[in-house]
Design an enzyme around this catalytic site. Sequence first.
Site, short mmCIF file in Angstrom:
data_model
loop_
_atom_site.label_atom_id
_atom_site.label_comp_id
_atom_site.label_asym_id
_atom_site.label_seq_id
_atom_site.Cartn_x
_atom_site.Cartn_y
_atom_site.Cartn_z
CG ASP A 234 -2.14 0.93 1.01
OD1 ASP A 234 -2.07 1.77 0.07
OD2 ASP A 234 -3.12 0.86 1.76
C1 BGC Z 1 -4.94 3.37 0.08
C2 BGC Z 1 -5.05 2.37 -1.06
C3 BGC Z 1 -4.89 3.09 -2.37
C4 BGC Z 1 -3.55 3.80 -2.37
C5 BGC Z 1 -3.28 4.57 -3.66
C6 BGC Z 1 -3.70 4.22 0.00
O1 BGC Z 1 -3.76 5.27 0.92
O2 BGC Z 1 -4.96 2.69 1.31
O3 BGC Z 1 -6.29 1.71 -1.01
O4 BGC Z 1 -4.98 2.20 -3.43
O5 BGC Z 1 -3.53 4.75 -1.30
O6 BGC Z 1 -4.12 5.65 -3.78
#
Ligand code: BGC
Length: 760
Positions: A234
Site C-alpha cells: 500500500d
Molecule cells: C490506500 C489504497 C490506495 C492507495 C493509492 C492508499 O492510501 O490505502 O487503497 O490504493 O492509497 O491511492
Amino acid sequence: MEKSKRNLKALIAQMTLEEKAGMCSGADFWHLKGVERLGIPSVMVSDGPHGLRKQEEAGDHLGINDSIRAVCFPPAALSACSFDRQLVQEMGERIGKEAQAENVSVVLGPAVNIKRSPLCGRNFEYYSEDPYLSGEMAAACISGIQSQRVGTSIKHFAANNQEYNRMSCSSEVDDRTLREIYLPAFETAVKKAQPKTVMCSYNQINGTFASENHWLLTEVLREEWGFEGYVMSDWGAVNERVPGLAAGLDLEMPSSGGVGDREIVQAVKDGTLDEAVLDRAVERILRVVFDYADNRREEAFDLEGDHAFAKRAAEESMVLLKNEGMLPLQDTENVAVIGGFAKTPRFQGGGSSHINSFRVDSAWDSLSGRANVTYAQGFSAVEDIYDEALAKEAVEAAKRADKAVVFAGLPDSFESEGYDRKHMRLPQCQNRLIKEIACVQPNLAVVLHNGSPVEMPWLGDVKAILEAYLGGQAGGSAVADLLYGKANPSGRLAETFPLKLQDNPSYLNFGEGDQVEYREGVFVGYRYYEKKDMQVAFPFGHGLSYTTFAYANIRLSADTATDKDTVTVSVDVTNTGAVSGKEVVQAYVKDLTGMAKRPVKELKGFEKVSLQPGETKTVEITLCPRSFAWYHIGLHSWFIGSGKYEILVGSSSADIRQSITLTMQSAQRLPLHLHMNTTIGELLADDRTRELGKKLKQKMDAFFGGAGAEVPEGAEGEAISDEMGEAIALAAPLRNLSGFGICTKEQILEMLAEYETLST
Ligand code: BGC
C-alpha cells in the site's frame, strides 16, 4: 489476460543490479519504472475500486488532486448487497475497459477487508462482514476487470479493519479467526480469479508488518493458495525494504525516492540478500507488466453506457429495509420530498477511491418532473445544524402532502478513509426532524445515504426505509425509480444493522492503542448476534421486495457426504406476488457435531433469481467441503467433523424458509493426545477412547461412592448431590487415579500408550 511468452529470465540476466532493484519500487506516484534500453515499458496503476481514478498531473493517494472524468459505480458497500456475481463481474468489465482505454495496467482494487465494526471509516469501500460473500464478490470483480486484459490489486492484505493508526497498529488475531474470517475473501479471490497483484496492508499482524510478513506473503499467499502475481505495498506501507523483499513484497509503492532501491543493492552486495530473491521479484513484476503491455487493445471510454449501467447496478443493490404498505409511491399521490440529500446525494466516500464523476444524478433531478411532488430542504447534506426555518418549512410540507420521503444520510465529514467514525448516529438535526415529521405525517419513508450502518432512533415511527448506501453517480435516479416502483428492490444487506453501537462484538476492542485485539474471534457480525440471540435492527441478508416469494421442496443431491464431496441443495422458489422481482436465495450451514465452538450458522452459498408473477424456478446451490470446515489451530489446517449438519435455506439470515440435514462421514479425525491430565469426560466423549473411559469411570465411581457404591449416611452424603458426583468424576484428570491409589501411575501410562496408536 494472456500470459507473456517472453523469456523473462534471459531479460533479467541482462539487467544490472541497480536496474533490478529499481524495478522493485515505483517511478512516481502511479508508474512503475521502465528500462528503455531493454524495452521494458513504464506502466501505470490507478485506483480503484469502484471506478477509475487516473491522475494525469499531480499525484496523491488521498483523492486531493483531480483525476480524469470517469464513472463512479456503486461502492462495494452497496454493490455487495446485489448478491449478484454477474452484475459485479460486469461492473469489473466496464472498469477494465475504461482502464484499457486510459492505458492503466492495474486497477487498485477490489478492497475486501471484513467489516469488523460499523465505525471503520472505509467500510463503504469494503463488501461485507461475511467472508464468503466478500470472496464471491471479489472474485467476480477481478474476473471482470482482468477479462479486459487489465490487472487488479486485491487489497488490503490483511486484517486492516480500521483506519485509526492504520499505518502502524498491530491487529492481534488468532490463527483460527484469521483463517475463518479475515483471510478467506483473499483466498477465494486468488483461487478463483488469480488477481495479477495483491496489495499488502499498512498494519502489522500479530506484531509483524504485513509488508514484511513472510508467513502471509509467501507461505499462505503463494505456497498454500498458489498466487502467481506480484505483491505491491500500500502507498507508504514499507517498514524495512530488504526484509520486506525477502518476505515476498515485490514492489514498493509509490516511489521510495531511491532509498529502498539503494538498500536492496547494498544488501545484495554485502551478501545479506540473495540476488535470486531479487530476481524472482523482478520476474513476477515483469510478467504482469508484459502480460499487460503485450496484450493491449484499443478501447473507447463509454461514459454514457457506463452511467446507465451504474444506475442499474444501484437499483439491483439498494435495500428496502422496511415497508409497511407505503411504497411504492403512486403517481396520483402528493409527495413531500425533504432533505438536502435529495438534491445533493452523497454517492461515494472520501479518500483514494474518490472518482471525478462526469455526471451525478440526484433523486430530485428525476422526481422534480412529477406534477405533485414538492421539495423542502429541511436540513443540509453537509453539516449538522438544526435550522428552525428550514425544519418548520419541511414539517409544513409533510403535513400538507399524502406522503413524505426524507432523504437523510451521513455528511462527508462523518466517514472517510483515514479516520474512523466516533459513533453510529446520523446528524442530530436529521434525527430530530424525522421525529418531528413523523408526528404530523404517518406515511413517512426515509432514504439513507451512508457507507455503513447508522442507529435509527425513529425506526418505529416511520413506515418505510430504503437503504441507498452510497449509490454511485447514478444512485439518485435509481432511488427515484425504486420509490415509484419502476424498479423492484432486490438488494439484501451484506452486513447486520445492530440496534446500537454498543451491541457490536468489537465494541470494547476497536480503535485506539498500538495493538488491537480481535477478542471476539470468529464471532463477527451475524455470527455474534445470532450466537448471543440478540435483537438487531436489520439482520444480515435482509431486504424486502414489492413482491413475495415462497420456498418449497428442499432436497439434497445426497443425504450423506464425505469430506471430499460437493453436495447440491435445491429448492423451488415461486414469485407469489403481482409484480416481477428478484429473490436472493441464501444457504447457511449449521454444524451440529458439537466438536467446536462455532457460529449458529454461516453463509456458504447464494443465488439471485429473477421471477415473473406466478413463476417457479428451481435454485441449486452447491456446497463444497470447505462449507463444512473450521480451522483447527493445533492441526494448522481445516477440519471437517463427522456427524450431522443442517442446511438452512432462506431469504435472510433471520428468515429461514426450509432446512434439511446432511450426514457427514469425514475421514478426518482429530489427533488423540492423551496424557495424565486428560479427563475421564474427554475419554468418554471420543468414540476411540469411550471404552477406556467407561472402565476408568467405574473405578472412580466405586471409589467415590458413585453408581453401585454405598451412599454414606448423614451430612457428608447430603453434601454431594448425584449431579455433583457425576460432574466431579467427569472432570477428574487421569492423574487423580494414581493420586487416589485407584491405579498406579505406571498402569495409567501403559493404558495411554496403547491408545496413542489410535491417534490418526
Ligand atoms: C490506500 C489504497 C490506495 C492507495 C493509492 C492508499 O492510501 O490505502 O487503497 O490504493 O492509497 O491511492
